[in-house]
Scaffold this active site. Structure first.
Site, PDB file in Angstrom:
ATOM      1  N   GLY A  12       0.440  -1.252   0.282  1.00 42.05           N
ATOM      2  CA  GLY A  12      -0.232   0.568   0.215  1.00 42.05           C
ATOM      3  C   GLY A  12       1.112   1.362   0.344  1.00 42.05           C
ATOM      4  CG  HIS A  13       4.224   2.028  -2.488  1.00 41.74           C
ATOM      5  ND1 HIS A  13       3.780   0.872  -3.602  1.00 41.74           N
ATOM      6  CD2 HIS A  13       5.367   2.530  -3.437  1.00 41.74           C
ATOM      7  CE1 HIS A  13       3.718   0.698  -4.631  1.00 41.74           C
ATOM      8  NE2 HIS A  13       5.175   2.202  -4.865  1.00 41.74           N
ATOM      9  CG  LEU A 111      -1.430   1.098   9.672  1.00 37.52           C
ATOM     10  CD1 LEU A 111       0.171  -0.125   9.203  1.00 37.52           C
ATOM     11  CD2 LEU A 111      -0.657   2.393   8.987  1.00 37.52           C
ATOM     12  CB  SER A 113      -9.842   2.193  11.107  1.00 37.83           C
ATOM     13  OG  SER A 113     -10.675   2.888  10.876  1.00 37.83           O
ATOM     14  CB  SER A 114     -10.475   4.732  15.286  1.00 34.09           C
ATOM     15  OG  SER A 114     -10.951   6.068  14.468  1.00 34.09           O
ATOM     16  CB  CYS A 115     -14.428   2.235  12.322  1.00 37.49           C
ATOM     17  SG  CYS A 115     -13.616   1.196  11.184  1.00 37.49           S
ATOM     18  CE1 TYR A 142     -11.553  -0.070   5.746  1.00 35.30           C
ATOM     19  CE2 TYR A 142     -12.718   1.037   7.857  1.00 35.30           C
ATOM     20  CZ  TYR A 142     -10.672   0.996   7.024  1.00 35.30           C
ATOM     21  OH  TYR A 142     -10.038   1.023   7.103  1.00 35.30           O
ATOM     22  CE  LYS A 146      -8.129  -1.881   8.286  1.00 40.30           C
ATOM     23  NZ  LYS A 146      -6.450  -2.491   7.357  1.00 40.30           N
ATOM     24  N   PRO A 169      -5.014   3.769  14.003  1.00 38.83           N
ATOM     25  CG  PRO A 169      -4.546   3.812  11.912  1.00 38.83           C
ATOM     26  CD  PRO A 169      -4.951   3.132  12.610  1.00 38.83           C
ATOM     27  CG  ASN A 171     -11.022  10.623  12.362  1.00 39.10           C
ATOM     28  OD1 ASN A 171     -11.598   9.786  11.283  1.00 39.10           O
ATOM     29  ND2 ASN A 171     -11.467  10.810  14.000  1.00 39.10           N
ATOM     30  CG  LEU A 172      -4.500   8.621   9.969  1.00 36.45           C
ATOM     31  CD1 LEU A 172      -3.498   7.653   9.357  1.00 36.45           C
ATOM     32  CD2 LEU A 172      -3.287   8.778  11.527  1.00 36.45           C
ATOM     33  CG  HIS A 185     -11.934   9.641   5.417  1.00 35.69           C
ATOM     34  ND1 HIS A 185     -10.872   8.553   4.829  1.00 35.69           N
ATOM     35  CD2 HIS A 185     -12.285   8.703   6.297  1.00 35.69           C
ATOM     36  CE1 HIS A 185     -10.528   7.422   4.833  1.00 35.69           C
ATOM     37  NE2 HIS A 185     -11.838   7.103   6.146  1.00 35.69           N
ATOM     38  CD1 TRP A 208     -23.366  16.603   3.420  1.00 38.74           C
ATOM     39  CD2 TRP A 208     -23.335  13.797   4.268  1.00 38.74           C
ATOM     40  NE1 TRP A 208     -23.690  15.446   2.419  1.00 38.74           N
ATOM     41  CE2 TRP A 208     -23.754  14.108   3.121  1.00 38.74           C
ATOM     42  CE3 TRP A 208     -23.134  12.872   5.053  1.00 38.74           C
ATOM     43  CZ2 TRP A 208     -23.618  12.922   2.281  1.00 38.74           C
ATOM     44  CZ3 TRP A 208     -23.424  11.672   4.014  1.00 38.74           C
ATOM     45  CH2 TRP A 208     -23.629  11.748   2.304  1.00 38.74           C
ATOM     46  CG  ASP A 284     -24.218  14.190  13.059  1.00 42.88           C
ATOM     47  OD1 ASP A 284     -24.048  14.893  12.760  1.00 42.88           O
ATOM     48  OD2 ASP A 284     -24.807  14.665  14.173  1.00 42.88           O
TER      49      ASP A 284
END
Length: 326
Positions: A12-13, A111, A113-115, A142, A146, A169, A171-172, A185, A208, A284
């Site tokens: 994924g570079h 890597l 995700s916080s989700c 998703y 993860k 991580p 939100n990046l 995002h 939104w 939201d």
């Protein structure tokens, strides 16, 4: 002292995070560290293809794999393509993690995700909140993929004694982000929308939702530094901080901002002087998502780039690289 490795495959570079990790490794290489960096584009290696991944890793035999490849997107993309999000991410993780083990790779960093955390998780979210409640419906496919990646790493470590680690991580944002008008995002979407509004001479921009949700943001270069910090940490130190927790660790800035305040900050950086209005008919998402990154802080890492400085840099990158009228 960071542990030197000779051959590192960065999956994924060409993505935002993978690109930032590659840049940091290249800088270490230029400084004299004995590294051989292995990359493949999607056209050269389809990570959802089990046979292709097996053949590649058997031939290359990297010592370390960094799994930064994923199918990602915002609320609209997750709602529109749930099957693609769960299928492609599961396939990538299963293929890379299993075939890395089959090729003798002892160290891997994936890597997430916080989700992954429940919708109603206690804030700030600690690592042990995983699997303690219902996920946010808008990105559940998703998130499940993860979570599976974390469990794959845990399972291979437990059964085969590998050293496969996961970083989660917040939100990046930053150079290399996706500024697609529908599938990006929130932060890059706001940059594009306010910039276009400025060009078109609009007197208002609608965002939104209610604008009340709180979000935490981390610059991608800080994330790259954190990822390599975790990868380089001696196993005994990493285990001491994560056990008896699960085998993943949070990476966040520790600060949060409402979506409405973020919109005002982006408008200021872009130079849009019109009105900002909210659209409560739009979703939201989760009302608050703050990571507890105390474990990583205790290990000695902390972010270096402020949100305002990072936004200004990201906007300049956007201007230089993006055909924003497309």
């Amino acid at each position: 002292m960071a542990q030197s490795v000779s051959r590192i495959f960065i999956a994924g570079h060409r993505g935002m995070v993978g690109g930032a990790i590659l840049r940091r490794l290249q800088a270490r290489q230029a400084a004299g560290e004995a590294l051989e960096l292995i990359t493949r584009s999607h056209a050269e290696l389809d990570l959802t293809n089990q046979t292709a991944v097996r053949d590649f890793l058997q031939a290359e035999r990297p010592e370390v794999v960094i799994l930064a490849a994923a199918k990602v997107g915002g609320i609209h993309a997750n709602n529109s393509y749930p099957a693609e999000f769960i299928y492609e991410n599961l396939m990538i993780e299963c293929n890379v993690i299993h075939q890395a083990h089959a090729a003798g790779v002892r160290r891997l960093l994936q890597l997430g995700s916080s989700c992954i955390y429940p919708k109603e998780a206690t804030q700030p979210m600690r690592e042990n909140a995983l699997l303690t409640g219902v996920l946010e419906p808008t990105n559940e496919p998703y998130a499940i993929a993860k979570i599976a990646g974390i469990k794959l790493c845990e399972s291979y470590n437990r059964q085969y004694g590998t050293d496969y680690r996961s970083v989660m991580p917040t939100n990046l944002y930053g150079p290399g982000d996706n500024f697609h008008p529908e599938n990006s995002h929130v932060l890059p979407a706001l940059i594009r929308r306010f910039h276009q509004a400025k060009l078109d001479g609009l007197d208002k921009v609608t965002i939104w939702g209610t604008g009340r949700p709180l979000r935490e943001f981390l610059h991608v270069d800080d994330m790259a530094a954190a990822a390599l910090f975790v990868l380089d940490a001696p196993k005994a130190e990493y285990d001491a901080h994560t056990q008896p927790m699960l085998s993943h660790i949070n990476v966040g800035s520790g600060t949060e901002i409402s979506i409405l305040d973020l919109a005002h900050l982006v408008a200021k950086v872009v130079g849009f002087q019109g009105k900002i209005v909210t659209d409560p008919s739009r979703p939201d998402g989760t009302m608050r998502k703050l990571m507890d990154s105390a474990l990583l802080r205790d290990m000695g890492w902390s972010p270096q780039i402020s949100l305002q400085d990072g936004l200004a840099e990201t906007y300049q990158w956007f201007l230089q690289t993006t055909d924003f009228r497309a």
